[in-house]
Motif scaffolding. Sequence first.
Motif, PDB file in Angstrom:
ATOM      1  N   ASP A 178       0.829  -1.119  -0.050  1.00 44.08           N
ATOM      2  CA  ASP A 178      -0.018  -0.088  -0.030  1.00 44.08           C
ATOM      3  C   ASP A 178       0.739   1.389   0.038  1.00 44.08           C
ATOM      4  N   SER A 179       1.786   1.244   0.509  1.00 44.72           N
ATOM      5  CA  SER A 179       2.852   2.527   0.749  1.00 44.72           C
ATOM      6  C   SER A 179       3.977   2.418  -0.379  1.00 44.72           C
ATOM      7  N   GLY A 180       3.949   1.394  -1.278  1.00 44.50           N
ATOM      8  CA  GLY A 180       4.694   1.530  -2.519  1.00 44.50           C
ATOM      9  C   GLY A 180       5.980   0.806  -2.181  1.00 44.50           C
ATOM     10  N   LEU A 181       6.498   0.383  -1.224  1.00 43.51           N
ATOM     11  CA  LEU A 181       7.835  -0.066  -0.713  1.00 43.51           C
ATOM     12  C   LEU A 181       7.848  -1.723  -1.599  1.00 43.51           C
ATOM     13  N   ILE A 182       6.800  -1.987  -2.116  1.00 46.48           N
ATOM     14  CA  ILE A 182       6.878  -3.255  -2.860  1.00 46.48           C
ATOM     15  C   ILE A 182       5.821  -3.169  -3.823  1.00 46.48           C
ATOM     16  N   SER A 183       6.213  -3.919  -5.128  1.00 43.84           N
ATOM     17  CA  SER A 183       5.089  -4.110  -5.910  1.00 43.84           C
ATOM     18  C   SER A 183       5.419  -5.561  -6.774  1.00 43.84           C
ATOM     19  N   PHE A 184       4.626  -5.926  -7.761  1.00 35.40           N
ATOM     20  CA  PHE A 184       4.976  -7.122  -8.313  1.00 35.40           C
ATOM     21  C   PHE A 184       4.902  -7.093  -9.913  1.00 35.40           C
ATOM     22  N   SER A 185       5.999  -7.697 -10.566  1.00 30.34           N
ATOM     23  CA  SER A 185       6.036  -7.805 -12.183  1.00 30.34           C
ATOM     24  C   SER A 185       4.779  -8.459 -12.854  1.00 30.34           C
ATOM     25  N   ASP A 186       4.637  -8.348 -14.043  1.00 32.74           N
ATOM     26  CA  ASP A 186       3.440  -9.275 -14.656  1.00 32.74           C
ATOM     27  C   ASP A 186       3.759 -10.536 -14.501  1.00 32.74           C
ATOM     28  N   SER A 187       4.806 -11.029 -14.082  1.00 34.23           N
ATOM     29  CA  SER A 187       5.157 -12.579 -14.050  1.00 34.23           C
ATOM     30  C   SER A 187       4.908 -12.994 -12.578  1.00 34.23           C
ATOM     31  N   ASN A 189       6.592 -11.837  -9.986  1.00 32.53           N
ATOM     32  CA  ASN A 189       7.752 -11.763  -8.884  1.00 32.53           C
ATOM     33  C   ASN A 189       7.658 -10.603  -8.072  1.00 32.53           C
ATOM     34  N   ILE A 190       8.186 -10.601  -6.984  1.00 31.15           N
ATOM     35  CA  ILE A 190       8.095  -9.346  -6.192  1.00 31.15           C
ATOM     36  C   ILE A 190       9.158  -8.201  -6.485  1.00 31.15           C
ATOM     37  N   LEU A 191       8.690  -6.978  -6.465  1.00 31.81           N
ATOM     38  CA  LEU A 191       9.807  -5.718  -6.664  1.00 31.81           C
ATOM     39  C   LEU A 191       9.886  -5.135  -5.237  1.00 31.81           C
ATOM     40  N   ILE A 192      11.017  -4.624  -4.999  1.00 31.99           N
ATOM     41  CA  ILE A 192      11.356  -4.329  -3.753  1.00 31.99           C
ATOM     42  C   ILE A 192      11.998  -2.932  -3.779  1.00 31.99           C
ATOM     43  N   SER A 193      11.538  -1.815  -3.371  1.00 29.01           N
ATOM     44  CA  SER A 193      12.047  -0.569  -3.581  1.00 29.01           C
ATOM     45  C   SER A 193      13.244  -0.388  -2.738  1.00 29.01           C
ATOM     46  N   SER A 194      14.238   0.625  -3.328  1.00 23.98           N
ATOM     47  CA  SER A 194      15.441   0.721  -2.546  1.00 23.98           C
ATOM     48  C   SER A 194      15.406   1.553  -1.476  1.00 23.98           C
ATOM     49  N   LYS A 195      14.044   2.142  -1.337  1.00 24.21           N
ATOM     50  CA  LYS A 195      13.779   2.873  -0.267  1.00 24.21           C
ATOM     51  C   LYS A 195      13.385   2.062   1.063  1.00 24.21           C
ATOM     52  N   PHE A 196      13.110   0.794   0.810  1.00 30.90           N
ATOM     53  CA  PHE A 196      12.680  -0.157   1.868  1.00 30.90           C
ATOM     54  C   PHE A 196      13.919  -0.616   2.469  1.00 30.90           C
ATOM     55  N   LEU A 217      -3.522  -7.605 -14.055  1.00 33.05           N
ATOM     56  CA  LEU A 217      -2.286  -7.112 -14.794  1.00 33.05           C
ATOM     57  C   LEU A 217      -2.646  -5.650 -15.102  1.00 33.05           C
ATOM     58  N   PRO A 218      -3.721  -5.045 -15.545  1.00 30.62           N
ATOM     59  CA  PRO A 218      -3.852  -3.713 -15.963  1.00 30.62           C
ATOM     60  C   PRO A 218      -3.723  -2.704 -14.429  1.00 30.62           C
ATOM     61  N   TYR A 219      -4.344  -3.381 -13.126  1.00 30.61           N
ATOM     62  CA  TYR A 219      -4.198  -2.889 -12.124  1.00 30.61           C
ATOM     63  C   TYR A 219      -2.774  -2.657 -11.608  1.00 30.61           C
ATOM     64  N   LEU A 220      -1.942  -3.686 -11.662  1.00 28.94           N
ATOM     65  CA  LEU A 220      -0.689  -3.868 -11.302  1.00 28.94           C
ATOM     66  C   LEU A 220       0.248  -3.032 -11.869  1.00 28.94           C
ATOM     67  N   LYS A 221      -0.061  -2.821 -13.280  1.00 29.22           N
ATOM     68  CA  LYS A 221       0.667  -1.920 -14.036  1.00 29.22           C
ATOM     69  C   LYS A 221       0.447  -0.324 -13.349  1.00 29.22           C
ATOM     70  N   TYR A 222      -0.841   0.026 -13.204  1.00 35.11           N
ATOM     71  CA  TYR A 222      -0.959   1.335 -12.530  1.00 35.11           C
ATOM     72  C   TYR A 222      -0.235   1.349 -11.335  1.00 35.11           C
ATOM     73  N   HIS A 223      -0.100   0.466 -10.552  1.00 32.56           N
ATOM     74  CA  HIS A 223       0.592   0.272  -9.056  1.00 32.56           C
ATOM     75  C   HIS A 223       1.947   0.703  -9.278  1.00 32.56           C
ATOM     76  N   ARG A 224       2.566   0.068 -10.231  1.00 27.46           N
ATOM     77  CA  ARG A 224       3.915   0.132 -10.472  1.00 27.46           C
ATOM     78  C   ARG A 224       4.198   1.242 -11.041  1.00 27.46           C
ATOM     79  N   TYR A 228       4.261   2.466  -6.561  1.00 31.34           N
ATOM     80  CA  TYR A 228       5.711   2.061  -6.403  1.00 31.34           C
ATOM     81  C   TYR A 228       6.726   2.825  -6.368  1.00 31.34           C
ATOM     82  N   LYS A 229       7.414   2.925  -5.465  1.00 28.74           N
ATOM     83  CA  LYS A 229       8.709   3.825  -5.457  1.00 28.74           C
ATOM     84  C   LYS A 229       9.845   3.643  -6.184  1.00 28.74           C
ATOM     85  N   GLY A 230       9.703   2.425  -6.889  1.00 32.05           N
ATOM     86  CA  GLY A 230      11.071   2.151  -7.637  1.00 32.05           C
ATOM     87  C   GLY A 230      12.220   1.421  -7.238  1.00 32.05           C
TER      88      GLY A 230
END
Length: 231
Positions: A178-187, A189-196, A217-224, A228-230
């Motif tokens: 919810d805070s954008g510290l993580i997200s997920f790729s379309d496959s 896999n977890i994405l972890i922000s460098s800010k975490f 997937l469309p919703y996750l694209k919006y989230h990323r 997501y904080k990158g």
Amino acid sequence: MNFKQWIVSETKAKESSATKYNGAISGRLSRMAIANNLTNVNLLEVQNPNSVALKLKSLDEFIELNSTGNSMYSRALDLFIEYCSFQDLNLERDLDEILADKTTSVTEKSSLIKARIGQGSFRKSLIDMWQGCAVTSSIEEQLLVASHIKPWKDSNSQERLDKFNGLLLVATIDRAFDSGLISFSDSGNILISSKFKEPSKAGIEPTMNISLFNENLPYLKYHRNYVYKGT
């Protein structure tokens, strides 16, 4: 916005101070609350945080700890209570917005309100669809949060009730997502922000993944793109 972020944003405290207060709440004070049967989960995950925090402050054990800690623990609890009130105000704002919408039927308003507070058919549909936490597979319903992928504030009424705009997550992972510290790729896999900082201490590992539906997937694209904080 999680507790640590809120401290920095709203009180202008240094990040080192925010880390200290966050650590007190998630660590020593959570263990004390659990040991005294005030809750069975971390303070950052409880459903009635204000009540638990106030009971905690009255414990002799807390009073003694606080006196030796130069009132740091009472300051942490006071900030935590204020943060919980901030979260409640956001909820009230969203509920008021639903009720004031003259284009929405009474039935739809009821569904939207229940979805916003994590109850009703939206939560049930996520439990049925995911059969537990979408990441860890935990089936302990008291710890599971019905989380919107595309945030509530950015979604229209249809998206707010769409089960594919939802993930069922244990509370710690939900807060990070919810805070954008993580997200997920379309496959998945977890994405972890460098800010975490030190995600493993929150139980979040780079090997985590999720089995997604195409409709997610469309919703996750919006989230990323917007939450997501990158990396």
